[in-house]
Write a protein that holds these residues in place. Structure first.
Motif, mmCIF file in Angstrom:
data_model
loop_
_atom_site.group_PDB
_atom_site.id
_atom_site.type_symbol
_atom_site.label_atom_id
_atom_site.label_comp_id
_atom_site.label_asym_id
_atom_site.label_seq_id
_atom_site.Cartn_x
_atom_site.Cartn_y
_atom_site.Cartn_z
ATOM 1 N N THR A 1 0.838 -1.200 0.000
ATOM 2 C CA THR A 1 0.000 0.000 0.000
ATOM 3 C C THR A 1 0.872 1.247 0.000
ATOM 4 O OG1 THR A 1 -0.104 -0.044 2.420
ATOM 5 C CG2 THR A 1 -1.845 -1.194 1.219
ATOM 6 N N TYR A 2 0.191 2.396 -0.034
ATOM 7 C CA TYR A 2 0.833 3.707 -0.050
ATOM 8 C C TYR A 2 1.945 3.732 -1.093
ATOM 9 C CZ TYR A 2 2.347 8.298 1.567
ATOM 10 O OH TYR A 2 2.672 9.625 1.610
ATOM 11 N N TYR A 3 3.150 4.096 -0.746
ATOM 12 C CA TYR A 3 4.231 4.338 -1.696
ATOM 13 C C TYR A 3 4.470 3.147 -2.617
ATOM 14 C CZ TYR A 3 8.854 6.164 -3.110
ATOM 15 O OH TYR A 3 9.925 6.639 -3.818
ATOM 16 N N PHE A 4 4.523 1.952 -2.056
ATOM 17 C CA PHE A 4 4.913 0.786 -2.854
ATOM 18 C C PHE A 4 3.796 0.244 -3.734
ATOM 19 C CE2 PHE A 4 8.811 0.785 -0.491
ATOM 20 C CZ PHE A 4 9.715 0.261 -1.415
ATOM 21 N N ALA A 5 2.584 0.709 -3.556
ATOM 22 C CA ALA A 5 1.514 0.263 -4.449
ATOM 23 C C ALA A 5 1.826 0.651 -5.894
ATOM 24 C CB ALA A 5 0.183 0.868 -4.020
ATOM 25 N N GLU A 6 2.328 1.851 -6.110
ATOM 26 C CA GLU A 6 2.662 2.294 -7.462
ATOM 27 C C GLU A 6 3.907 1.592 -7.994
ATOM 28 O OE1 GLU A 6 1.318 4.724 -9.919
ATOM 29 O OE2 GLU A 6 -0.270 3.743 -8.775
ATOM 30 N N VAL A 7 4.875 1.324 -7.132
ATOM 31 C CA VAL A 7 6.057 0.570 -7.558
ATOM 32 C C VAL A 7 5.631 -0.813 -8.046
ATOM 33 C CG1 VAL A 7 8.266 -0.405 -6.818
ATOM 34 C CG2 VAL A 7 7.542 1.829 -5.944
ATOM 35 N N ILE A 8 4.755 -1.448 -7.284
ATOM 36 C CA ILE A 8 4.262 -2.780 -7.658
ATOM 37 C C ILE A 8 3.485 -2.724 -8.957
ATOM 38 C CG2 ILE A 8 2.694 -4.643 -6.965
ATOM 39 C CD1 ILE A 8 3.489 -3.928 -4.028
ATOM 40 N N ARG A 9 2.681 -1.689 -9.123
ATOM 41 C CA ARG A 9 1.910 -1.564 -10.363
ATOM 42 C C ARG A 9 2.837 -1.457 -11.567
ATOM 43 N NH1 ARG A 9 -2.757 2.918 -11.223
ATOM 44 N NH2 ARG A 9 -3.899 1.407 -9.964
ATOM 45 N N GLY A 10 3.893 -0.656 -11.454
ATOM 46 C CA GLY A 10 4.844 -0.533 -12.559
ATOM 47 C C GLY A 10 5.510 -1.859 -12.869
ATOM 48 N N ALA A 11 5.887 -2.606 -11.821
ATOM 49 C CA ALA A 11 6.500 -3.918 -12.021
ATOM 50 C C ALA A 11 5.520 -4.882 -12.678
ATOM 51 C CB ALA A 11 6.976 -4.481 -10.687
ATOM 52 N N ARG A 12 4.286 -4.819 -12.238
ATOM 53 C CA ARG A 12 3.259 -5.709 -12.798
ATOM 54 C C ARG A 12 3.043 -5.432 -14.282
ATOM 55 N NH1 ARG A 12 -3.113 -5.594 -10.950
ATOM 56 N NH2 ARG A 12 -3.838 -7.313 -12.254
ATOM 57 N N GLU A 13 2.981 -4.165 -14.645
ATOM 58 C CA GLU A 13 2.771 -3.806 -16.054
ATOM 59 C C GLU A 13 3.930 -4.278 -16.931
ATOM 60 O OE1 GLU A 13 0.145 0.245 -15.148
ATOM 61 O OE2 GLU A 13 2.278 0.381 -15.619
ATOM 62 N N ALA A 14 5.162 -4.060 -16.444
ATOM 63 C CA ALA A 14 6.329 -4.467 -17.231
ATOM 64 C C ALA A 14 6.411 -5.989 -17.341
ATOM 65 C CB ALA A 14 7.605 -3.906 -16.601
ATOM 66 N N ALA A 15 6.067 -6.690 -16.266
ATOM 67 C CA ALA A 15 6.089 -8.150 -16.304
ATOM 68 C C ALA A 15 5.059 -8.672 -17.308
ATOM 69 C CB ALA A 15 5.810 -8.718 -14.915
ATOM 70 N N ALA A 16 3.876 -8.071 -17.317
ATOM 71 C CA ALA A 16 2.838 -8.505 -18.251
ATOM 72 C C ALA A 16 3.284 -8.299 -19.692
ATOM 73 C CB ALA A 16 1.540 -7.753 -17.969
ATOM 74 N N ARG A 17 3.933 -7.162 -19.966
ATOM 75 C CA ARG A 17 4.397 -6.894 -21.330
ATOM 76 C C ARG A 17 5.465 -7.910 -21.760
ATOM 77 N NH1 ARG A 17 3.904 -1.404 -19.808
ATOM 78 N NH2 ARG A 17 6.110 -1.318 -19.227
ATOM 79 N N ALA A 18 6.243 -8.380 -20.791
ATOM 80 C CA ALA A 18 7.316 -9.329 -21.104
ATOM 81 C C ALA A 18 6.826 -10.774 -21.101
ATOM 82 C CB ALA A 18 8.458 -9.164 -20.106
ATOM 83 N N GLY A 19 5.532 -10.988 -20.810
ATOM 84 C CA GLY A 19 5.014 -12.349 -20.726
ATOM 85 C C GLY A 19 5.483 -13.076 -19.484
#
Length: 408
Positions: free
Chosen positions: A97-115
C-alpha cells in the motif's frame, strides 16, 4: 496501539489472498471495521490494481502471485505456461500500500508486457523476515528477484542486507541504495533520487521569496532518511541555513502525542517568524498537519507555504498540496525490464554471476561492459498546487495583525 490504514490494507490483502475471492461485507467483519470503511479500502486497493472488484466481491488479480505465505510450485509452473512460458519474477516489498503500491503496479505492467509472471511477498517493514520471505519466493519458482528490503533504521542494511548479494538468481535492488563499498553495491539497482526531489522543493520555495523551509520528517524508512540527508545537502548547495532543527514527525494515528508536538513546533516557528515555509514528509502527515494548523490559527498558504513529499494523496487535500513526486511507477517498470533483460541474457548463455551482475574477470569490449552492474537513478518531479504562495511582505503581515491580532 491503533492500527494504521496501511496496516489495515495489508491485512485486507492477506485475507483476499488466502481466500482467492471474498465478499466486502465478510471482509468488514474479519477486519473489525464498518462496511463503509471496508468498501473504501477495497476501492482504494482496486484503483491501484492490487485487487479485482466485481458486484460486491473482490478477488486477487490473476496476474499477481501471493503476497505472503506458501505458494505451490506446480501452480507457478501452470501460470507461467499460461503467460507464454515467460519467466517467473519474485518481488519482495515492505508493503503493498501507499508508496509501494505504485512501484508494484509498474513492475506488474512491465512483467505482463514481457510475458512474465510476477509473484509478490510482503515483509511489513520487518527486515529480519526479508530473507525468509525471499526464500519463499525462490521455493515458489522465482527465476529472478526484485528486492525492496524492509529496512527502517540506519543500521538495518548492515545487519540484514549482506545475504541479498549471495542470492542464486539475478536480482535487482528496488528503491533502495546500498552503502558504497558494501557487498550490495555490486548489485543492479533502480531507485529515486530523493536528494534531487528535496532540492526541487527547497529551490521552489526560495524562488517564491521564502527563506529556507523548515523540514518536518519521519525517520522510519529509507525514504525518510534520504529526505533528511537531501535536506542538509540542498541547504549546502543553495547556501542556506536551516531555520531550526528538523521537526521529528510520527503518524498521528499511532502516536497522537508525538504528532501534536510536531504540529506545535511548526506553529511556534510560524508565530515567531522563524519560518514561513515547510517541507513535510509524508503526504498523510502533511494533510493532517494542515488541518490541525488551521484549528490553531495558522493558514496554508497565507501564513505558511507547504510542500509535501511522496505525492500519493497530496492532491486530495482540502487545499491541494504542492508535492514532490518520486517516479514510483517508473522505478517498478524499469527494474522489471532490467531483470527481464538479465534473465534473457542468462538463458542465452551469457556470462555472469548470480545477483544480476556480470563477471568481473576477463573479457574485452562492449559485450563485456554490457554485463556490468547498473545503478539507475530516476529524478522526482515537483507538482505545484495551491499550498504554496509567495512570501508575505512586512506590510502584508502588519495588515493581517491589525485585523486579526498577533499570532500566538
Amino acid at each position: 496501539m491503533r492500527e494504521s490504514a496501511a496496516e489495515r490494507h495489508d491485512r485486507l490483502l492477506a485475507l483476499v489472498r488466502e481466500r482467492g475471492t471474498a465478499r466486502v461485507a465478510d471482509l468488514a467483519v474479519q477486519l473489525g471495521v464498518s462496511p463503509v470503511t471496508a468498501r473504501r479500502d477495497v476501492e482504494a486497493l482496486a484503483g491501484r490494481g492490487l485487487l479485482d472488484r466485481v458486484h460486491g466481491q473482490v478477488s486477487w488479480p490473476s496476474s499477481v502471485g501471493q503476497p505472503g505465505g506458501a505458494e505451490h510450485p506446480a501452480g507457478a509452473e501452470a501460470l507461467s505456461a499460461a503467460a507464454g512460458r515467460g519467466p517467473v519474477i519474485g518481488l519482495l516489498a515492505p508493503s503493498a500500500t501507499y508508496y509501494f503500491a505504485e512501484v508494484i503496479r509498474g513492475a506488474r505492467e512491465a512483467a505482463a508486457r514481457a510475458g512474465a509472471r510476477l509473484i509478490l511477498r510482503i515483509s511489513d517493514y520487518r527486515p529480519e523476515d526479508d530473507r525468509a520471505r525471499t526464500e519463499g519466493l525462490l521455493a515458489s519458482g522465482a527465476e529472478g528477484l526484485l528486492v525492496a528490503p524492509g529496512w527502517r533504521a540506519p543500521g538495518d542494511q548492515a545487519e540484514h542486507g549482506d545475504w541479498i548479494a549471495e542470492l542464486p538468481v539475478p536480482a535487482v535492488l528496488l528503491e533502495r541504495r546500498a552503502e558504497p563499498g558494501s557487498a550490495l553495491d555490486g548489485l543492479d539497482r533502480v531507485s529515486s533520487d530523493h536528494r534531487h526531489g528535496v532540492l526541487l522543493a527547497v529551490r521552489h520555495l526560495v524562488g517564491l521569496g521564502h527563506g529556507a523551509p523548515l523540514l518536518v520528517a519521519r525517520a522510519d524508512s529509507p525514504t525518510a532518511l534520504a529526505v533528511r540527508a537531501g535536506y542538509a545537502r540542498a541547504l549546502r548547495v543553495l547556501g542556506l541555513h536551516a531555520p531550526g532543527p528538523v521537526v521529528d514527525s510520527v503518524p498521528a494515528e499511532v502516536e497522537p502525542e508525538g504528532f501534536e508536538a510536531a504540529v506545535r513546533a511548526l506553529r511556534a516557528a510560524v508565530a515567531s517568524g522563524t519560518a514561513t515555509a515547510a517541507l513535510v514528509h509524508n503526504d498523510v502527515d502533511a494533510i493532517q498537519m494542515v488541518q490541525r494548523l488551521a484549528e490553531l490559527g495558522v493558514r496554508v498558504p497565507e501564513d505558511l507555504a507547504l510542500i509535501a513529499y511522496d505525492d500519493e494523496v497530496a492532491a486530495l487535500a482540502d487545499i491541494p498540496l504542492t508535492a514532490v513526486a518520486p517516479p514510483k511507477r517508473q522505478v517498478g517498470r524499469l527494474a522489471t525490464e532490467l531483470l527481464v533483460e538479465r534473465l534473457a541474457a542468462r538463458a542465452a548463455g551469457a556470462p555472469g554471476r548470480p545477483g544480476g551482475v556480470g563477471s568481473a574477470a576477463g573479457g574485452e569490449g562492449e559485450d563485456r561492459m554490457a554485463d556490468a552492474p547498473r545503478h539507475v537513478t530516476l529524478l522526482p518531479g515537483l507538482r505545484v498546487r495551491a499550498s504554496c504562495g509567495p512570501a508575505r511582505t512586512g506590510s502584508d503581515a502588519a495588515v493581517r495583525e491589525a485585523a486579526t491580532g498577533p499570532s500566538v
